[in-house]
Design a protein around this motif. Structure first.
Motif, PDB file in Angstrom:
ATOM      1  N   MET A   1       0.739  -1.227  -0.014  1.00 22.44           N
ATOM      2  CA  MET A   1      -0.229   0.190   0.497  1.00 22.44           C
ATOM      3  C   MET A   1       1.277   0.969   0.211  1.00 22.44           C
ATOM      4  SD  MET A   1      -3.020   1.145   3.100  1.00 22.44           S
ATOM      5  CE  MET A   1      -3.290  -0.069   3.002  1.00 22.44           C
ATOM      6  N   GLN A   2       0.389   2.127  -0.993  1.00 20.23           N
ATOM      7  CA  GLN A   2       1.763   3.429  -1.366  1.00 20.23           C
ATOM      8  C   GLN A   2       0.727   4.902   0.318  1.00 20.23           C
ATOM      9  OE1 GLN A   2       1.948   3.561  -5.364  1.00 20.23           O
ATOM     10  NE2 GLN A   2       4.389   3.242  -5.393  1.00 20.23           N
ATOM     11  N   LEU A   3       1.365   5.143   0.096  1.00 18.87           N
ATOM     12  CA  LEU A   3       0.771   6.337   1.348  1.00 18.87           C
ATOM     13  C   LEU A   3       2.002   7.639   1.354  1.00 18.87           C
ATOM     14  CD1 LEU A   3       0.658   3.979   4.718  1.00 18.87           C
ATOM     15  CD2 LEU A   3      -1.375   4.724   3.101  1.00 18.87           C
ATOM     16  N   ARG A   4       0.598   8.552   1.159  1.00 24.74           N
ATOM     17  CA  ARG A   4       1.543  10.219   0.982  1.00 24.74           C
ATOM     18  C   ARG A   4       0.986  11.087   2.006  1.00 24.74           C
ATOM     19  NH1 ARG A   4      -1.509  10.964  -4.389  1.00 24.74           N
ATOM     20  NH2 ARG A   4      -3.482  10.956  -3.928  1.00 24.74           N
ATOM     21  N   ILE A   5       2.114  11.555   2.836  1.00 26.09           N
ATOM     22  CA  ILE A   5       1.459  12.440   3.725  1.00 26.09           C
ATOM     23  C   ILE A   5       1.570  14.135   3.189  1.00 26.09           C
ATOM     24  CG2 ILE A   5       2.149  13.420   5.809  1.00 26.09           C
ATOM     25  CD1 ILE A   5       3.881  11.205   6.434  1.00 26.09           C
ATOM     26  N   ARG A   6      -0.243  14.589   2.913  1.00 30.89           N
ATOM     27  CA  ARG A   6       0.202  15.992   2.093  1.00 30.89           C
ATOM     28  C   ARG A   6      -0.512  16.628   3.369  1.00 30.89           C
ATOM     29  NH1 ARG A   6      -5.268  16.838   2.021  1.00 30.89           N
ATOM     30  NH2 ARG A   6      -6.365  14.454   2.108  1.00 30.89           N
ATOM     31  N   ARG A   7      -0.634  17.960   3.861  1.00 27.95           N
ATOM     32  CA  ARG A   7      -1.169  19.066   5.172  1.00 27.95           C
ATOM     33  C   ARG A   7      -2.721  19.013   4.400  1.00 27.95           C
ATOM     34  NH1 ARG A   7       1.488  24.682   5.500  1.00 27.95           N
ATOM     35  NH2 ARG A   7       3.964  24.092   6.210  1.00 27.95           N
ATOM     36  N   TYR A   8      -3.395  19.200   6.051  1.00 31.67           N
ATOM     37  CA  TYR A   8      -4.425  18.983   5.488  1.00 31.67           C
ATOM     38  C   TYR A   8      -5.149  20.136   5.308  1.00 31.67           C
ATOM     39  CZ  TYR A   8      -9.250  20.332   7.664  1.00 31.67           C
ATOM     40  OH  TYR A   8     -10.613  20.114   8.423  1.00 31.67           O
ATOM     41  N   GLN A   9      -6.759  19.538   4.086  1.00 31.25           N
ATOM     42  CA  GLN A   9      -7.923  20.163   3.644  1.00 31.25           C
ATOM     43  C   GLN A   9      -8.388  20.595   4.282  1.00 31.25           C
ATOM     44  OE1 GLN A   9      -7.135  19.358  -0.744  1.00 31.25           O
ATOM     45  NE2 GLN A   9      -4.707  19.834  -0.753  1.00 31.25           N
ATOM     46  N   ASP A  10     -10.295  20.839   4.012  1.00 29.72           N
ATOM     47  CA  ASP A  10     -10.953  21.511   4.825  1.00 29.72           C
ATOM     48  C   ASP A  10     -11.946  20.283   4.493  1.00 29.72           C
ATOM     49  OD1 ASP A  10     -10.607  23.917   5.765  1.00 29.72           O
ATOM     50  OD2 ASP A  10     -11.559  25.420   4.633  1.00 29.72           O
ATOM     51  N   PRO A  11     -12.165  19.707   2.967  1.00 32.70           N
ATOM     52  CA  PRO A  11     -12.567  18.915   2.346  1.00 32.70           C
ATOM     53  C   PRO A  11     -11.994  17.269   3.480  1.00 32.70           C
ATOM     54  CG  PRO A  11     -12.051  19.582   0.797  1.00 32.70           C
ATOM     55  CD  PRO A  11     -11.207  20.003   1.459  1.00 32.70           C
ATOM     56  N   ASP A  12     -10.543  17.483   4.098  1.00 32.48           N
ATOM     57  CA  ASP A  12     -11.203  16.281   4.871  1.00 32.48           C
ATOM     58  C   ASP A  12     -11.688  16.214   6.504  1.00 32.48           C
ATOM     59  OD1 ASP A  12      -8.858  15.783   3.424  1.00 32.48           O
ATOM     60  OD2 ASP A  12      -7.525  16.772   3.889  1.00 32.48           O
ATOM     61  N   LYS A  13     -12.781  17.016   6.144  1.00 32.15           N
ATOM     62  CA  LYS A  13     -12.444  17.933   7.896  1.00 32.15           C
ATOM     63  C   LYS A  13     -13.533  16.420   8.182  1.00 32.15           C
ATOM     64  CE  LYS A  13     -15.151  20.656  10.578  1.00 32.15           C
ATOM     65  NZ  LYS A  13     -16.312  22.210  10.785  1.00 32.15           N
ATOM     66  N   GLU A  14     -14.506  15.629   7.509  1.00 30.06           N
ATOM     67  CA  GLU A  14     -14.974  14.871   8.763  1.00 30.06           C
ATOM     68  C   GLU A  14     -14.280  13.255   8.420  1.00 30.06           C
ATOM     69  OE1 GLU A  14     -18.010  15.862   9.959  1.00 30.06           O
ATOM     70  OE2 GLU A  14     -17.680  17.454   9.725  1.00 30.06           O
ATOM     71  N   THR A  15     -13.689  13.623   7.933  1.00 31.12           N
ATOM     72  CA  THR A  15     -13.152  11.970   7.593  1.00 31.12           C
ATOM     73  C   THR A  15     -12.008  11.808   9.143  1.00 31.12           C
ATOM     74  OG1 THR A  15     -13.559  11.817   4.814  1.00 31.12           O
ATOM     75  CG2 THR A  15     -11.732  10.652   6.357  1.00 31.12           C
ATOM     76  N   VAL A  16     -11.539  13.218   9.442  1.00 30.80           N
ATOM     77  CA  VAL A  16     -10.416  13.619   9.837  1.00 30.80           C
ATOM     78  C   VAL A  16     -11.092  13.291  11.488  1.00 30.80           C
ATOM     79  CG1 VAL A  16      -9.143  15.123  11.425  1.00 30.80           C
ATOM     80  CG2 VAL A  16      -8.686  15.017   8.711  1.00 30.80           C
ATOM     81  N   ARG A  17     -12.543  14.050  11.769  1.00 36.38           N
ATOM     82  CA  ARG A  17     -12.706  13.700  12.580  1.00 36.38           C
ATOM     83  C   ARG A  17     -13.451  12.825  13.615  1.00 36.38           C
ATOM     84  NH1 ARG A  17     -15.968  17.829  14.798  1.00 36.38           N
ATOM     85  NH2 ARG A  17     -17.733  17.368  15.138  1.00 36.38           N
ATOM     86  N   SER A  18     -13.848  11.892  12.245  1.00 34.83           N
ATOM     87  CA  SER A  18     -14.289  10.432  12.632  1.00 34.83           C
ATOM     88  C   SER A  18     -13.501   9.779  12.909  1.00 34.83           C
ATOM     89  CB  SER A  18     -14.912   9.924  11.669  1.00 34.83           C
ATOM     90  OG  SER A  18     -14.998   8.940  11.061  1.00 34.83           O
ATOM     91  N   LEU A  19     -11.789   9.615  12.870  1.00 35.76           N
ATOM     92  CA  LEU A  19     -10.635   9.680  12.547  1.00 35.76           C
ATOM     93  C   LEU A  19     -10.285   9.211  13.499  1.00 35.76           C
ATOM     94  CD1 LEU A  19      -8.294   6.614  11.624  1.00 35.76           C
ATOM     95  CD2 LEU A  19      -7.727   8.951  10.193  1.00 35.76           C
ATOM     96  N   PHE A  20     -10.484  10.338  14.183  1.00 38.09           N
ATOM     97  CA  PHE A  20      -9.852  10.968  15.423  1.00 38.09           C
ATOM     98  C   PHE A  20     -10.686   9.961  16.419  1.00 38.09           C
ATOM     99  CE2 PHE A  20     -11.028  13.922  18.958  1.00 38.09           C
ATOM    100  CZ  PHE A  20      -9.150  14.050  19.985  1.00 38.09           C
ATOM    101  N   SER A  21     -12.023  10.607  16.783  1.00 39.99           N
ATOM    102  CA  SER A  21     -13.033   9.805  17.379  1.00 39.99           C
ATOM    103  C   SER A  21     -12.679   8.547  17.903  1.00 39.99           C
ATOM    104  CB  SER A  21     -13.521   9.804  16.921  1.00 39.99           C
ATOM    105  OG  SER A  21     -15.436   9.296  17.959  1.00 39.99           O
ATOM    106  N   GLN A  22     -12.415   7.255  16.115  1.00 45.22           N
ATOM    107  CA  GLN A  22     -12.438   6.264  16.770  1.00 45.22           C
ATOM    108  C   GLN A  22     -11.210   5.694  17.282  1.00 45.22           C
ATOM    109  OE1 GLN A  22     -13.176   4.784  12.946  1.00 45.22           O
ATOM    110  NE2 GLN A  22     -15.082   5.417  12.253  1.00 45.22           N
ATOM    111  N   GLY A  23      -9.804   6.074  16.306  1.00 46.06           N
ATOM    112  CA  GLY A  23      -8.941   6.074  17.307  1.00 46.06           C
ATOM    113  C   GLY A  23      -8.353   6.335  18.830  1.00 46.06           C
TER     114      GLY A  23
END
Length: 221
Positions: A1-23
């Motif tokens: 699996m290839q992964l890349r790291i980039r800066r946060y963007q507004d469309p990421d918000k809900e996915t990031v919030r969900s990942l944070f809650s689960q994590g």
């Protein structure tokens, strides 16, 4: 699996919030298991079982032990679930303002190259203590599907390099004592345990029951 790291963007918000809650909330079970399997709690549970048996037969022992286990689980759940609830209403509600508005702060996400699915996150905030400038690492979460791939190390290194480029002296972070994999990762990357504390958003007696401590670590850069 290839992964890349980039800066946060507004469309990421809900996915990031969900990942944070689960994590964060996935630590409820391990913290409960860690507490209940400690020698002190094993002895206490055995004592409750014997006391209940002597006072009200075998059912009484089961009731007492179950009640004690329920209290421990409640405290573990409240520690992590309340933390998530509070953060979702604070910095995780406006990530751009809290982590991207200043030049020396940043929030990154990791995504799969093939699908663009966000599978990790980390942030840093610049702090100052007198003349010393340093970075504080926040919100390190890696999805369960991408652990043991080196992503945690890559994201931590991203923070370290960012802070070094901006002339900061060190990076500090906090994690909980039950997050043993995270602690091992940070130690491997050169972070040192500098102190621990138990004063958090929940009552002191709850923290004592969970047997969780907050671990502070730092690395000079």
């Amino acid at each position: 699996m290839q992964l890349r790291i980039r800066r946060y963007q507004d469309p990421d918000k809900e996915t990031v919030r969900s990942l944070f809650s689960q994590g964060i909330q996935e630590h409820i079970g391990p913290s409960f298991k860690n507490a209940m399997s400690s020698p002190l709690y094993l002895c206490f549970s055995l004592g409750l079982g014997i006391t209940g048996y002597l006072l009200a037969s075998g059912l009484g022992g089961l009731v007492l032990v179950s009640g004690w286990a329920g209290l421990v689980y409640y405290c573990c759940h409240k520690l992590y679930a309340d933390y998530v609830r509070g953060r979702l209403q604070a910095d995780m509600q406006d990530i751009q303002a809290c982590y991207m508005a200043q030049a020396d702060d940043c929030f990154w996400v990791a995504e799969t190259v093939a699908t663009g699915k966000v599978v990790g996150m980390v942030a840093v905030v610049a702090k100052k203590n007198g003349a010393e400038r340093y970075g504080e690492l926040f919100r390190m979460i890696i999805s369960s599907a991408t652990r043991r791939t080196g992503l945690g190390s890559r994201m931590t290194q991203t923070v370290l390099e960012f802070c070094k480029q901006r002339g900061m002296s060190k990076v500090i972070l906090e994690t909980s004592s039950t997050q043993t994999a995270a602690i091992a990762l940070y130690q491997k990357l050169g972070f040192k345990h500098v102190r621990s504390y138990t004063k958090t958003h929940v009552a002191d007696w709850m923290m004592k029951i969970t047997r969780v401590t907050i671990v502070v670590m730092e690395k000079s850069i």
